[in-house]
Write a protein that holds these residues in place. Structure first.
Motif, PDB file in Angstrom:
ATOM      1  N   MET A 158      41.258  34.833  25.303  1.00  0.00           N
ATOM      2  CA  MET A 158      41.168  36.180  25.850  1.00  0.00           C
ATOM      3  C   MET A 158      41.089  36.124  27.374  1.00  0.00           C
ATOM      4  N   PRO A 159      41.744  37.063  28.075  1.00  0.00           N
ATOM      5  CA  PRO A 159      41.739  37.036  29.544  1.00  0.00           C
ATOM      6  C   PRO A 159      40.439  37.578  30.119  1.00  0.00           C
ATOM      7  N   ILE A 160      40.095  37.100  31.306  1.00  0.00           N
ATOM      8  CA  ILE A 160      39.020  37.683  32.109  1.00  0.00           C
ATOM      9  C   ILE A 160      39.506  37.735  33.554  1.00  0.00           C
ATOM     10  N   ALA A 161      38.830  38.520  34.365  1.00  0.00           N
ATOM     11  CA  ALA A 161      39.098  38.507  35.801  1.00  0.00           C
ATOM     12  C   ALA A 161      38.471  37.243  36.370  1.00  0.00           C
ATOM     13  N   SER A 162      39.303  36.284  36.759  1.00  0.00           N
ATOM     14  CA  SER A 162      38.770  35.023  37.272  1.00  0.00           C
ATOM     15  C   SER A 162      37.974  35.243  38.550  1.00  0.00           C
ATOM     16  N   LEU A 163      38.481  36.085  39.423  1.00  0.00           N
ATOM     17  CA  LEU A 163      37.780  36.448  40.656  1.00  0.00           C
ATOM     18  C   LEU A 163      37.841  37.954  40.828  1.00  0.00           C
ATOM     19  N   THR A 164      36.833  38.499  41.484  1.00  0.00           N
ATOM     20  CA  THR A 164      36.902  39.863  41.986  1.00  0.00           C
ATOM     21  C   THR A 164      36.716  39.793  43.492  1.00  0.00           C
ATOM     22  N   LEU A 165      37.783  40.076  44.231  1.00  0.00           N
ATOM     23  CA  LEU A 165      37.716  40.073  45.690  1.00  0.00           C
ATOM     24  C   LEU A 165      36.993  41.337  46.145  1.00  0.00           C
ATOM     25  N   THR A 166      35.965  41.174  46.971  1.00  0.00           N
ATOM     26  CA  THR A 166      35.162  42.320  47.404  1.00  0.00           C
ATOM     27  C   THR A 166      35.412  42.676  48.868  1.00  0.00           C
TER      28      THR A 166
END
Length: 409
Positions: free
Chosen positions: A338-346
């Motif tokens: 299942m996919p996840i957001a590997s990074l969230t750029l803030t």
């Protein structure tokens, strides 16, 4: 600098009197308002932990904070946290306690006399969000400790002393089966040659309960120094406490190397001095040696940012080298399919940007789930593969760190 509205006054987190005002607000049972955005009310509740006060966001409000705010979190369902919040992880706002449900035992019964018989060879416990697997527990604590958060000013400042402190602080306020998690958690103190005898004494004191209660199981989080042969199997040596090996019998060692072959390869191939983190349940035998029961490992970069595979390591390294601000997404119990957001750029302006690994071959289940995630409102979405450029940073988005003894969550 992070600004708050405390009682009848606007204050910066680091200014004189801030801690006293937060303590007074706690006594009066008044919320503190985060001022990262002025267009909506973002109240925080105050928890009292270990002699200090912690400013915590209300469950589900993380995405409403400005991306550059230290209280910001991407929507939970973009990572594995969404699967376990409210079931394996339950927050009680009234008393500031987080109750955790583990999918592994914390005591030895007659059926569990042989440690190797219940070593967990899989990353999940029946792939469910009802209880945390060993990996899920490690991912949750790493995230709660904000060791998944990164900004350029952290470069060269994060070491095992900081990691240990953050993990122990994260465990405060957590309970498992009615007992404080902190009483079960053992994170070895940083070794210093000039203080080695005192450190050894403190480690003995921490492990005294496990020795006095033969059926008691504790949880180790440590950095693996080496894995070596032993007389009847193998032993894992942990940095900062190599004098206390953690034993695996031959069958457990075989299964360990089979199950975690990829993680070991990633660790040994990292030419940037990354580490391999071990989370394990263990008990102390009559000999004084520690016996492992269940375990999981997690490779991290030299900045202590976790990653799952080579491509994700390349993504994290690129973001660090480009001096980006980001939060690393954690899989927790969620399966690799299942996919996840590997990074969230803030640092991408008014909306954060979730970054997903692109798969080269069609995978219908993965692709459909990814398409659904990328419909999430309030966050920008991009896919990434090696060689791609990251979305440009927007100027003026400086991450906010909460100073003093209060901690932001």
């Amino acid at each position: 600098m992070q600004r708050y509205y405390v009682l009848d006054r606007e204050m910066a987190a680091g200014e004189d009197g801030f801690e006293a005002m937060v303590a007074r607000a706690y006594t009066l049972k008044q919320a503190v308002r985060c001022l990262c955005r002025r267009d909506i009310a973002l109240d925080l509740y105050i928890a009292h932990r270990h002699g200090g006060h912690v400013l915590s966001r209300w469950p589900g409000t993380g995405p409403r904070h400005a991306p550059h705010c230290d209280h910001y979190e991407a929507p939970d369902h973009l990572t594995g946290l969404g699967q376990v919040l409210g079931s394996a992880i339950v927050d009680d706002i009234d008393n500031g306690v987080t109750t955790l449900k583990f999918g592994f035992p914390l005591s030895k019964g007659p059926a569990r006399a042989a440690p190797a018989s219940f070593t967990n060879d899989k990353p999940d416990v029946k792939a469910t969000g009802q209880r945390l697997s060993m990996r899920g527990m490690l991912h949750f604590l790493w995230d709660r400790a904000q060791l998944t958060h990164w900004h350029p000013r952290m470069a060269g400042k994060r070491n095992w002393y900081i990691v240990r402190r953050q993990l122990l602080n994260a465990a405060l306020g957590c309970k498992v089966r009615g007992d404080p998690l902190a009483q079960r958690l053992f994170v070895p103190e940083t070794f210093r040659l000039d203080d080695k005898d005192a450190i050894a004494g403190r480690q003995d004191a921490e492990l005294a309960i496990a020795r006095s209660e033969p059926g008691r199981i504790m949880i180790l989080i440590g950095e693996i120094r080496s894995i070596e042969s032993a007389r009847y199997g193998e032993k894992i040596l942990i940095k900062h406490m190599p004098q206390r090996p953690f034993l695996m019998d031959a069958d457990m060692a075989r299964r360990f190397h089979k199950r975690f072959a990829a993680e070991e390869e990633l660790w040994r191939s990292d030419d940037r001095d990354g580490s391999l983190i071990l989370a394990a349940s263990f008990s102390m035998g009559a000999s004084g040696l520690a016996q492992i029961f269940e375990m999981s490992v997690m490779p991290v970069t030299r900045e202590w940012i976790p990653y799952e595979g080579l491509e994700e390591r390349m993504l994290v390294t690129q973001a660090i080298e480009e001096k980006r601000h980001f939060v690393k997404g954690m899989r927790v119990n969620l399966g690799l399919e299942m996919p996840i957001a590997s990074l969230t750029l803030t640092d991408t302006g008014g909306e954060a940007t979730a970054v997903y690994l692109a798969h080269n071959l069609p995978e219908p289940r993965y692709d459909e789930a990814l398409e659904q995630l990328m419909r999430t409102q309030g966050v920008q979405h991009v896919t990434w593969r090696p060689g791609d450029r990251l979305q440009s940073a927007q100027s003026g988005t400086t991450p906010i760190m909460v100073a003093g003894t209060s901690t932001a969550h």
